[in-house]
Design an enzyme around this catalytic site. Structure first.
Site, PDB file in Angstrom:
ATOM      1  CG  ASP A 282     -19.796 -10.169  25.149  1.00 17.78           C
ATOM      2  OD1 ASP A 282     -20.118 -10.429  26.322  1.00 17.78           O
ATOM      3  OD2 ASP A 282     -19.224  -9.118  24.814  1.00 17.78           O
TER       4      ASP A 282
ATOM      5  CG  HIS B 162     -17.100  -6.891  26.992  1.00 12.66           C
ATOM      6  ND1 HIS B 162     -17.610  -8.146  26.737  1.00 12.66           N
ATOM      7  CD2 HIS B 162     -16.321  -7.021  28.107  1.00 12.66           C
ATOM      8  CE1 HIS B 162     -17.156  -8.996  27.642  1.00 12.66           C
ATOM      9  NE2 HIS B 162     -16.381  -8.338  28.492  1.00 12.66           N
TER      10      HIS B 162
END
Length: 343
Positions: free
Chosen positions: A172, A199
Site C-alpha cells: 500500500d 490491508h
C-alpha cells in the site's frame, strides 16, 4: 563498462547493503507467484547469508535457480519430505510467509479467508515449534485476519512476541508513492506517503495530509485515495483471471524484510508502516493496526502515533476501525476452531 554481473547486482542495490551480521531468512511458499520473485530479491540482499525456501512442491528448483546468482549467501530448497519444513525453519532470524492462493476476478481479500487461514495457521504452528524467536512477516491475505491468526497460534504455544510479528502492508505504501507521483508529476522515489489502518479496501488509509500534496483538488484526492485502496483490483483485472499482484508484492515484501533486517543489525531510524499488535486503538477494541514503527534489534522498537491529521482522514480511520474489528475477530474465532481440532 559494467559487467552483466555487476549490472544485475547494482540494479537491486537498495536491497544489497553490506552487513557484518549473518542472517537466515526462511520463505514459506517460495514456489508461488510472490514467493519466486521474493526469493530472487532476497538472494540479492547481502544481509541474507542463509536463504531457506520451502513449499509443498518446487522449492528445490527455485533454490537451484537463484543459487546461481553471485551473491554471498547459500540457498537451499525444501519440501515436506524428510521433515523439510522444520529444517527450513531451524535457526531462522526472519520468516516470511507469502503462502496461499491468489485472488481471482471478483474476489475480495476476505473471500480468500478459509483456504489461506488454514495454510497460515499450520505454518504458524511450525514456526512456533522450530523458530520461536524469529521475526515473522505475514504476506498471505487477508492480512487483517491472518496476522491475528498467527498471534493466537503463537500464544497457544507460549512463544508470542508482539514486537516480532508483522503484517506486510508495504504494498500500500509503494502504491501510494507511485500513484501520487503520477498525480503530482513528481519523482516516485522521492515521495513518502504514510499509509495506516489495515490491508484491504477501506481499511487502507493513506495520510495525504502529511505529504507535500495535501492541497490537491478534492476530486483528484478522492480518486487517488480510492486507487490506493483498491489498486490490487487493477492488477487482478489486467491479468484477466491469471493472477493477482505478485511482482509488486514481492518488491514490497523484500523492502519490509530489508528494513526488519536493518533494524536487527542495529541500523538507526528504520521506519516502516506495518500491521502489528498496536496500542493506538486497543481501548476501542482494535487489537491490530498498521502505523509507522521504528525497527530495532528486538523488532518493533517504537510505535509512532499518527499526530495531527485531516478531518476526512479521521473519518476514514473511524470506518477502517469498524471493519478491522470484524476482520481481527474473524481470525481469532477461526484460530480457536483450528486449535481445537489439533488436540
Amino acid at each position: 563498462m559494467f559487467s552483466a554481473r555487476r549490472q544485475l547486482i547494482n540494479s537491486f542495490r537498495q536491497f544489497s547493503t553490506s552487513s557484518i551480521n549473518n542472517y537466515k531468512v526462511s520463505v514459506l511458499g517460495a514456489n508461488g507467484g510472490i514467493g519466486q520473485p521474493l526469493s530472487l530479491l532476497l538472494k540479492l540482499n547481502h544481509k541474507v547469508t542463509d536463504l531457506a525456501l520451502y513449499d509443498l512442491r518446487g522449492a528445490p528448483g527455485v533454490a537451484a535457480d537463484v543459487s546461481h546468482i553471485p551473491t554471498n549467501s547459500t540457498v537451499k530448497g525444501y519440501t515436506p519430505d524428510n521433515d523439510g519444513l522444520a529444517t527450513a525453519l531451524k535457526g531462522s532470524d526472519v520468516v516470511i510467509i507469502p503462502a496461499g492462493v491468489p485472488r481471482k476476478p471478483g474476489m475480495t481479500r476476505d473471500d480468500l479467508f478459509n483456504t489461506n487461514a488454514s495454510i497460515v495457521a499450520s505454518l504458524a504452528l511450525a514456526v512456533a515449534e522450530n523458530s520461536p524467536n524469529a521475526a515473522i512477516l505475514i504476506i498471505s491475505n487477508p492480512v487483517n485476519s491472518t496476522v491475528p491468526i498467527v498471534a493466537e497460534v503463537l500464544k497457544s504455544k507460549g512463544v508470542y512476541n508482539p514486537k516480532k510479528l508483522f503484517g506486510v502492508t508495504t504494498l500500500d505504501v509503494i502504491r501510494a508513492s507511485r500513484f501520487i507521483s503520477e498525480v503530482a508529476n513528481t519523482d516516485p522515489t522521492k515521495e513518502q506517503v504514510t499509509v495506516v489502518g489495515g490491508h484491504s479496501g477501506i481499511t487502507i488509509v493513506p495520510l495525504i495530509s502529511k505529504t507535500l500534496h495535501k492541497d490537491i483538488a478534492k476530486d483528484v484526492k478522492d480518486a487517488l485515495i480510492n486507487r490506493i485502496q483498491f489498486g490490487g483490483d487493477e492488477v487482478v483485472k489486467a491479468k484477466d483471471g491469471a493472477g493477482s499482484a505478485t511482482l509488486s508484492m514481492a518488491t514490497a515484501g523484500a523492502r519490509m524484510a530489508n528494513s526488519v533486517l536493518s533494524g536487527l543489525s542495529g541500523e538507526k531510524d528504520i521506519i516502516e508502516p506495518t500491521f502489528i499488535d498496536n496500542p493506538l486503538y486497543k481501548s476501542e477494541g482494535v487489537e491490530f493496526f498498521s502505523s509507522p514503527v521504528t525497527l530495532g534489534p528486538d523488532g518493533v522498537h517504537e510505535i509512532h502515533t499518527l499526530g495531527t491529521i485531516a478531518g476526512f482522514e479521521e473519518e476514514m480511520i473511524a470506518a477502517a476501525k469498524e471493519t478491522l474489528k470484524k476482520n481481527i475477530q474473524k481470525g481469532v474465532d477461526f484460530t480457536g476452531q483450528f486449535l481445537a481440532k489439533q488436540k
